[in-house]
Structures are given as structure tokens and as C-alpha cells.
Design an enzyme around this catalytic site. Sequence first.
Site, short mmCIF file in Angstrom:
data_model
loop_
_atom_site.label_atom_id
_atom_site.label_comp_id
_atom_site.label_asym_id
_atom_site.label_seq_id
_atom_site.Cartn_x
_atom_site.Cartn_y
_atom_site.Cartn_z
N GLU A 105 0.84 -1.19 0.00
CA GLU A 105 0.00 0.00 0.00
C GLU A 105 0.87 1.24 0.00
O GLU A 105 1.97 1.25 0.55
CB GLU A 105 -0.88 0.02 1.26
CG GLU A 105 -1.79 -1.18 1.34
CD GLU A 105 -2.76 -1.13 2.50
OE1 GLU A 105 -3.64 -1.99 2.54
OE2 GLU A 105 -2.66 -0.23 3.35
N CYS A 118 3.33 8.55 1.39
CA CYS A 118 3.86 7.60 2.35
C CYS A 118 4.20 6.32 1.58
O CYS A 118 3.32 5.68 1.00
CB CYS A 118 2.76 7.36 3.39
SG CYS A 118 3.25 6.29 4.72
N CYS A 125 6.12 -6.75 7.13
CA CYS A 125 7.20 -6.27 8.00
C CYS A 125 7.54 -7.36 8.99
O CYS A 125 6.67 -8.06 9.49
CB CYS A 125 6.75 -5.01 8.75
SG CYS A 125 8.07 -4.27 9.74
N CYS A 129 5.83 -5.11 15.65
CA CYS A 129 5.49 -4.17 16.73
C CYS A 129 4.02 -4.42 17.10
O CYS A 129 3.17 -4.60 16.23
CB CYS A 129 5.70 -2.73 16.28
SG CYS A 129 7.43 -2.37 15.92
N CYS A 132 1.02 -2.22 15.70
CA CYS A 132 1.01 -1.88 14.27
C CYS A 132 0.39 -3.02 13.46
O CYS A 132 0.77 -4.19 13.61
CB CYS A 132 2.44 -1.62 13.78
SG CYS A 132 2.55 -1.26 12.03
N GLY A 177 6.68 -1.83 6.18
CA GLY A 177 8.06 -2.31 6.18
C GLY A 177 9.02 -1.50 7.02
O GLY A 177 8.72 -0.39 7.46
N GLU A 178 10.16 -2.08 7.23
CA GLU A 178 11.26 -1.42 7.96
C GLU A 178 12.32 -1.08 6.92
O GLU A 178 13.07 -1.95 6.46
CB GLU A 178 11.78 -2.36 9.05
CG GLU A 178 13.07 -1.90 9.70
CD GLU A 178 13.10 -0.43 10.10
OE1 GLU A 178 12.20 0.04 10.80
OE2 GLU A 178 14.05 0.27 9.67
N SER A 209 11.76 6.65 8.11
CA SER A 209 11.39 6.32 9.49
C SER A 209 11.84 4.89 9.79
O SER A 209 11.64 3.98 9.00
CB SER A 209 9.87 6.43 9.65
OG SER A 209 9.48 6.06 10.94
N SER A 231 11.26 5.67 15.41
CA SER A 231 10.07 5.26 16.15
C SER A 231 10.50 4.85 17.55
O SER A 231 11.10 3.81 17.74
CB SER A 231 9.40 4.08 15.43
OG SER A 231 8.76 4.55 14.26
N LEU A 232 10.17 5.70 18.52
CA LEU A 232 10.65 5.48 19.89
C LEU A 232 9.58 4.81 20.76
O LEU A 232 9.80 3.73 21.32
CB LEU A 232 11.06 6.83 20.48
CG LEU A 232 11.98 6.78 21.68
CD1 LEU A 232 13.32 6.14 21.34
CD2 LEU A 232 12.21 8.20 22.21
N HIS A 233 8.47 5.49 20.93
CA HIS A 233 7.25 4.95 21.54
C HIS A 233 7.30 4.62 23.02
O HIS A 233 6.26 4.30 23.60
CB HIS A 233 6.75 3.71 20.78
CG HIS A 233 6.64 3.90 19.31
ND1 HIS A 233 6.15 5.06 18.76
CD2 HIS A 233 6.98 3.11 18.26
CE1 HIS A 233 6.19 4.97 17.44
NE2 HIS A 233 6.70 3.81 17.10
N ASN A 308 -3.95 4.97 16.37
CA ASN A 308 -5.09 4.68 15.49
C ASN A 308 -5.52 3.25 15.74
O ASN A 308 -4.75 2.32 15.52
CB ASN A 308 -4.68 4.81 14.02
CG ASN A 308 -4.35 6.25 13.66
OD1 ASN A 308 -5.13 7.14 13.94
ND2 ASN A 308 -3.19 6.45 13.07
N CYS A 351 -1.41 5.84 9.94
CA CYS A 351 -0.20 5.16 10.42
C CYS A 351 -0.56 3.87 11.12
O CYS A 351 -1.44 3.83 11.97
CB CYS A 351 0.54 6.03 11.42
SG CYS A 351 1.16 7.53 10.75
N1 SAH Z 1 9.17 0.48 10.34
C1 SAH Z 1 9.35 1.91 10.30
C2 SAH Z 1 8.56 2.53 9.18
C3 SAH Z 1 7.06 2.45 9.36
S1 SAH Z 1 6.60 3.98 9.97
C4 SAH Z 1 9.02 2.51 11.65
O1 SAH Z 1 8.39 1.84 12.46
O2 SAH Z 1 9.42 3.63 11.90
C5 SAH Z 1 5.06 3.77 10.57
C6 SAH Z 1 4.81 4.79 11.68
O3 SAH Z 1 3.46 4.60 12.14
C7 SAH Z 1 5.70 4.53 12.87
O4 SAH Z 1 6.09 5.68 13.54
C8 SAH Z 1 4.79 3.66 13.71
O5 SAH Z 1 5.20 3.59 14.98
C9 SAH Z 1 3.48 4.35 13.51
N2 SAH Z 1 2.35 3.48 13.87
C10 SAH Z 1 2.32 2.14 13.79
N3 SAH Z 1 1.14 1.67 14.21
C11 SAH Z 1 0.39 2.74 14.57
C12 SAH Z 1 -0.93 2.90 15.06
N4 SAH Z 1 -1.70 1.85 15.23
N5 SAH Z 1 -1.36 4.15 15.31
C13 SAH Z 1 -0.57 5.23 15.08
N6 SAH Z 1 0.68 5.14 14.60
C14 SAH Z 1 1.16 3.90 14.35
#
Ligand code: SAH
Length: 361
Positions: A105, A118, A125, A129, A132, A177-178, A209, A231-233, A308, A351
Site C-alpha cells: 500500500e 507515504c 514487515c 510491533c 502496528c 516495512g522497515e 522512518s 520510532s521510539l514509543h 489509530n 499510520c
Molecule cells: N518500520 C518503520 C517505518 C514504518 S513507519 C518505523 O516503524 O518507523 C510507521 C509509523 O506509524 C511509525 O512511527 C509507527 O510507529 C506508527 N504506527 C504504527 N502503528 C500505529 C498505530 N496503530 N497508530 C498510530 N501510529 C502507528
Amino acid sequence: MTQSANAPASPDQGDRPNLLDLSFHQLEDFVTRLGEPPFRARQVWQWLWQKGAASPLEMTNLSKEMRARLDESAVIRLPVISKQLQSSDGTIKLLLDLGEGVGIETVLIPEKTHYTQCLSSQAGCAMACTFCRTGQMGLTRNLTHGEILGQILVARTVLASLDTKLSLRNLVFMGMGEPLLNYNNLLQSLESLHHPQGLDFSSRRVTVSTVGIVPGILEFGRAGLGALAVSLHAPDQALREKLMPKAAKALPLDKLLEVLKKIPLKPRENITFEYVLLGGVNDSPQQARDLVRILSHVKGKVNLIAYNASPGLPYDAPSPEAVEAFQKILWDKGITVTLRKSKGRDIFAACGQLLAASADE
Ligand code: SAH
């Protein structure tokens, strides 16, 4: 909507390579092997990346013989649009067919003055995570150079068919993907992106990212081909391991922060830290203060994203009050913080909601 002119791209090009998979230098070698001077590569490159040629036969400033030889020895294969969805906020999600049942996508997000695209770097992937949706599907395979950049060519044709004056200006590798686990194709794609006779995107308009992968993150940071978003989280290792187990175990938080300090940044450049706020999990005032502390030695800004919701995932969106309080704590400590407005939620284009070729959409 289906593009019938092109067969779905396949990573296995047989003995006829996809011209879109070649870097500029590889294209120079290719035309040389066809008995042409290397400067012809520039013309072919322009046809591919600026004029959107669907076949070598369209390349009218080449001799008839060369067009025929190119057509016999190579193909031009773009991803095929299998579905196009438009959100009430104007966001467009394209489901792309890469052949052999592989789908990805890409999302086009309208901003005030331009579109941001995007891009996906892999089908699926491997990082898994826990919040995601793409992470739940596992990895199918890496995308090729032509598949990564082909998403832009397809997007341009979609935008050209719309009644819009906005052009595609920014690219973010935040789709499926990463990116740093498809490092070679990513790097080659970024180099091609900046080619003045091709797509010609400035590196300031491109963001990659990543969850943080070594050594790729340092190599990418040093290459200067785009901005870095991490992506820290979570503000501590234990929680990060729960939320993104594979990434956090492979590169623990303290090591990640050490690596980031080694990345050279221009005077006005920052590393962006993405932080998905999960209700009751990582959105407390104490966690905001912890985040301030761990970021105190890195030149970074924070991009908060309210979670989301995705079917089947065990998290809730944060309350608006929690989002505001979290943001304020960072702000008061002098950290630049933005709140990402999620777009396209109604079509699962936001996202973390990308899951290609699924029957449920
Ligand atoms: N693998 C890379 C590239 C994907 S980026 C990475 O993780 O950075 C996708 C972005 O969307 C990341 O910042 C991820 O953390 C965020 N994301 C993933 N799931 C999400 C969700 N359910 N709601 C909001 N953001 C989300």
C-alpha cells in the site's frame, strides 16, 4: 481500478530486466552493452522517471533501432493499482499489485500546499510491533528499486487524473516495512530520487522512518540522503521491549541513543522521534518527564501520534486530555513537539493501519 497497460511487476525479471530496477550507472552499463554510447542512458532515464514512458518504443528521441533493441532486451514494469480508496479528508490509499499475490500500500496525503506520499519499503514487515497492523502480517519480501520508486510514478498518474493543483512534494518512508532492513535497495532508491534528470526530490523533502537498526541507521545518517525519523514509543527499555519486542531487544534504548549521537546533523537539522500515544500504556505525565530526560542529549524533536485503533490489537486511543498534558510537559521543557494529525482513518490508511490485499477492506 486496474492499469491494464502493464503486467504486474515481479522481482524475478528473468533475462529481461525491469528498466525501473536499474540505478543510473547500471542503466549506463546496460545501454553500453547494447552498443550505444553511455550518454544515451540520460535520455532513457528521463523517459522513465520524468516522462513516464510505459514502453521503450515511446522513447522517440532514440533511434528506431535502439528503441527496438531496448524493447527486446528489457521491460518497464510498474506496480498495478488494484484498489484506489479516497478518504473523506482527501487522503488516497492505493493498493498495489506486484505480481505473484504480493500486495503493498501507498498513501497520498493532501496538505495545504502539496501532497505527501507515504511509501512502502517492504511487503509486510518482520518487526512485529504490537500496536502496528502491518507488523501483524509478517514479512513477505523486500521491494526492489523499481517497486519502491514505482509507487511515485503511479501516484503521479493518479494525481494527474484528479482535479488538484497540489503536486507531490514530500516523501516519507512510513508505509509498510522497515526501510533499513532493505538497506541496499533503499539507498539506491534514495540516490535515484535525487537525480536531477529523474524524479529530482531534494533530500530535505525525504524522510526515512525506522525502529532503529544497526549499522544501517548510522550509515543512513552519514549518507545525507534524507531526514531521519526514529520510532521510539517508550521512554524506557522495559516498556519499549513490550511494545516493539524485536526492535528493542536487537538495539536496546541506551545503545540506540548512543548511536544517534554519532549522526552528523546540519545546523537546522533534527532527528524526529515518533511516539505513538497508547491510552494508559505510555501516555502518563511521568512517562513524558522520562522522555524529556532521555532526549536531553540528542538533537531531536518529538512527533506525537495518537494511536489509530486497528481491529484485533489490544490498545486504546489516548484521551485528548492525556495527549494535551503529555505535549505540554515536553513543550515546557523546551522540546519541539508536534502532534501528527492522522488522516485517512476511515479507509484504514493512517499510520499503522496498512495491511495490503486484505479481504476485510
Ligand atoms: N518500520 C518503520 C517505518 C514504518 S513507519 C518505523 O516503524 O518507523 C510507521 C509509523 O506509524 C511509525 O512511527 C509507527 O510507529 C506508527 N504506527 C504504527 N502503528 C500505529 C498505530 N496503530 N497508530 C498510530 N501510529 C502507528
